[in-house]
Design an enzyme around this catalytic site. Structure first.
Site, mmCIF file in Angstrom:
data_model
loop_
_atom_site.group_PDB
_atom_site.id
_atom_site.type_symbol
_atom_site.label_atom_id
_atom_site.label_comp_id
_atom_site.label_asym_id
_atom_site.label_seq_id
_atom_site.Cartn_x
_atom_site.Cartn_y
_atom_site.Cartn_z
ATOM 1 N N GLU A 34 0.514 -1.602 -0.056
ATOM 2 C CA GLU A 34 -0.229 0.146 0.124
ATOM 3 C C GLU A 34 1.338 1.229 -0.433
ATOM 4 O O GLU A 34 1.583 1.275 0.668
ATOM 5 C CB GLU A 34 -0.964 -0.069 1.387
ATOM 6 C CG GLU A 34 -2.056 -1.037 1.494
ATOM 7 C CD GLU A 34 -2.567 -1.436 -0.220
ATOM 8 O OE1 GLU A 34 -2.992 0.243 -0.439
ATOM 9 O OE2 GLU A 34 -3.695 -2.398 -0.302
ATOM 10 N N PHE A 36 1.699 5.380 0.743
ATOM 11 C CA PHE A 36 2.096 6.468 2.058
ATOM 12 C C PHE A 36 0.350 7.177 1.905
ATOM 13 O O PHE A 36 0.068 7.036 2.519
ATOM 14 C CB PHE A 36 2.520 8.168 0.663
ATOM 15 C CG PHE A 36 3.120 8.277 2.018
ATOM 16 C CD1 PHE A 36 3.690 8.366 2.588
ATOM 17 C CD2 PHE A 36 2.165 10.022 1.768
ATOM 18 C CE1 PHE A 36 4.280 9.150 4.162
ATOM 19 C CE2 PHE A 36 2.726 10.946 2.944
ATOM 20 C CZ PHE A 36 3.306 10.852 4.012
ATOM 21 N N ASP A 332 4.425 18.535 -2.613
ATOM 22 C CA ASP A 332 2.952 18.565 -4.101
ATOM 23 C C ASP A 332 2.083 18.617 -3.741
ATOM 24 O O ASP A 332 1.613 19.558 -4.217
ATOM 25 C CB ASP A 332 4.083 17.314 -4.983
ATOM 26 C CG ASP A 332 4.732 17.203 -6.284
ATOM 27 O OD1 ASP A 332 5.145 18.448 -6.046
ATOM 28 O OD2 ASP A 332 5.346 16.402 -6.320
#
Ligand SMILES: C[C@@H]1O[C@H](OP(=O)(O)OP(=O)(O)OC[C@H]2O[C@@H](n3cnc4c(=O)[nH]c(N)nc43)[C@H](O)[C@@H]2O)[C@@H](O)[C@H](O)[C@@H]1O
Length: 390
Positions: A34, A36, A332
């Site tokens: 999985e 972040f 980001d």
């Protein structure tokens, strides 16, 4: 050792539970595949479980060190045993529940040990009679589990890269449950000082879904670390003419922060989350070619009377320099969250987390819940509007 000051005086003090109840520690980990942002979602579920446990017993959540993430490709960076404080502001999380880094947990225990592990798994027989029913039972392990007993009866496995850590007890637990319902299992069936839930993504939000204030409380507490926000803010100021004062995106202490939709104006730029890599084949029907993405971006700039665009992407061209991959991704997200208008990628949890950030900041949902379309889509369904609830 127990006196480590992670209980904020205004939340739960040890005294509240009487001397008899000593602090217990809940650990968890997630399926290694999985990413972040799904892991952040699992944190919210476990955090709310700890919140509920604290109504009856003093429990501390042990934050699982970041590392070995499939998407963190920069080879030259040492990306294991990464602390939560690298990415998040722990003081903000502690306004919700008591948390501790794994390293500090080991110090408190005085030994590199996890007392019991429950490896969460599904029910072998699947859903019976097609309806959801809350249940959990200790069962034989279905999959081959990545934990083995050594010659001294110590359970060995992956403990975030800490090689000497072992567990005393291990069992597989079939679950079909909301995270909050693990509370009674933990209180009735376990007595050790520390319990670890492995594959914690198996439990669902349940009543603490996106539509409830409990979800949003946990989400709001996940404030990004100041050193990362600062880098994002510096970039906004220098290249995007964007400051919190002008854009009306000032962040205050989250428990006091309550914005109305439309309060935030956002910086004079369009932000785009353009997911590539595995999405190019995993969701090829819904992900645009670069050319078609550019066309949509041009139209959006025109429509919103904007001249600048900020594109967050996992495309290969990015120069990540020396920041850890998780850090770059957060910056980001931070910049994308502050734009006047945002457009994301189909079903990306990375885009979802940006949308939540924008809800917290108080943007008009029309500027947030948008996604790029692919040229092959006849009907390009836009993301559902998961509006903040206080
Ligand atoms: C459904 C989920 O799909 C998931 O992908 P998805 O949602 O895009 O979102 P994530 O789970 O975050 O995975 C994408 C990872 O790729 C990198 N990444 C993606 N977009 C950007 C970007 O714009 N900038 C930067 N710097 N990095 C980016 C980043 O490391 C991020 O954690 C799976 O990883 C999950 O495990 C789960 O299966």
């Amino acid at each position: 050792h127990e006196k480590i000051d992670i209980f904020k005086p205004d939340t739960h003090s040890h005294a509240e539970f009487g001397e008899a109840k000593s602090v217990r520690y809940l650990l968890y980990d997630v399926n290694p595949g999985e990413g972040f942002n799904l892991r952040r979602d699992v944190f919210m579920r476990v955090a709310n479980l700890v919140k509920l446990l604290n109504e009856d017993e003093p429990w501390v959540l042990v934050l699982p060190p970041w590392g070995r993430l499939y998407h963190w490709k920069s080879q030259d960076l040492n990306q294991i045993k990464v602390k939560w404080s690298t990415f998040f502001d722990l003081a903000s999380i502690r306004e919700h529940i008591p948390v501790i880094e794994f390293e500090d947990y080991l110090k408190v225990m005085g030994e590199e040990v996890v007392e019991e592990i429950y490896y969460l798994q599904r029910y072998k027989e699947g859903w019976t009679n097609g309806k959801w029913e809350e249940k959990m039972d200790i069962r034989e392990c279905i999959d081959r589990v990545p934990y083995q007993k050594d010659e001294n009866d110590k359970w060995r496995g992956w403990f975030f890269g800490y090689e000497n850590v072992y567990a005393k007890k291990f069992a597989c637990l079939s679950v079909q449950s909301e995270a909050g319902n693990m509370k009674s299992f933990l209180m009735k069936n376990t007595t050790s000082r520390s319990v670890m839930l492995e594959r914690a993504e198996q439990v669902i939000h349940g009543q603490y879904s996106e539509f409830s204030s409990m979800f949003w409380i946990a989400r709001r507490s996940m404030v990004f670390a100041k050193h990362l926000r600062d880098i994002g803010d510096e970039f906004r100021k220098e290249y995007l003419d964007s400051t919190d004062e002008n854009d009306e995106t000032i962040l205050s202490n989250w428990p006091e922060m309550k914005k109305n939709h439309g309060d935030a104006k956002g910086g004079p730029y369009l932000s785009v989350h353009l997911r590539r890599k595995d999405y190019l084949y995993a969701h090829k029907e819904q992900v645009p070619s670069l050319k078609y993405a550019a066309k949509q971006i041009k139209e959006l700039l025109k429509k919103n009377k904007l001249k600048k665009v900020f594109i967050a992407s996992d495309c290969d061209e990015n120069d990540f320099e020396t920041l850890k991959d998780g850090g770059v991704a957060i910056i980001d997200q931070w910049i994308a969250a502050h734009a006047r208008h945002f457009v994301g990628t189909y079903v990306s949890t990375f885009s979802f987390r940006i949308q939540e950030e924008r809800e917290i900041l108080g943007f008009d949902p029309e500027t947030t819940f948008n996604r790029l379309c692919s040229e092959s889509e006849e009907e390009c369904e836009q993301p559902s509007k998961w509006k903040i609830v206080y």
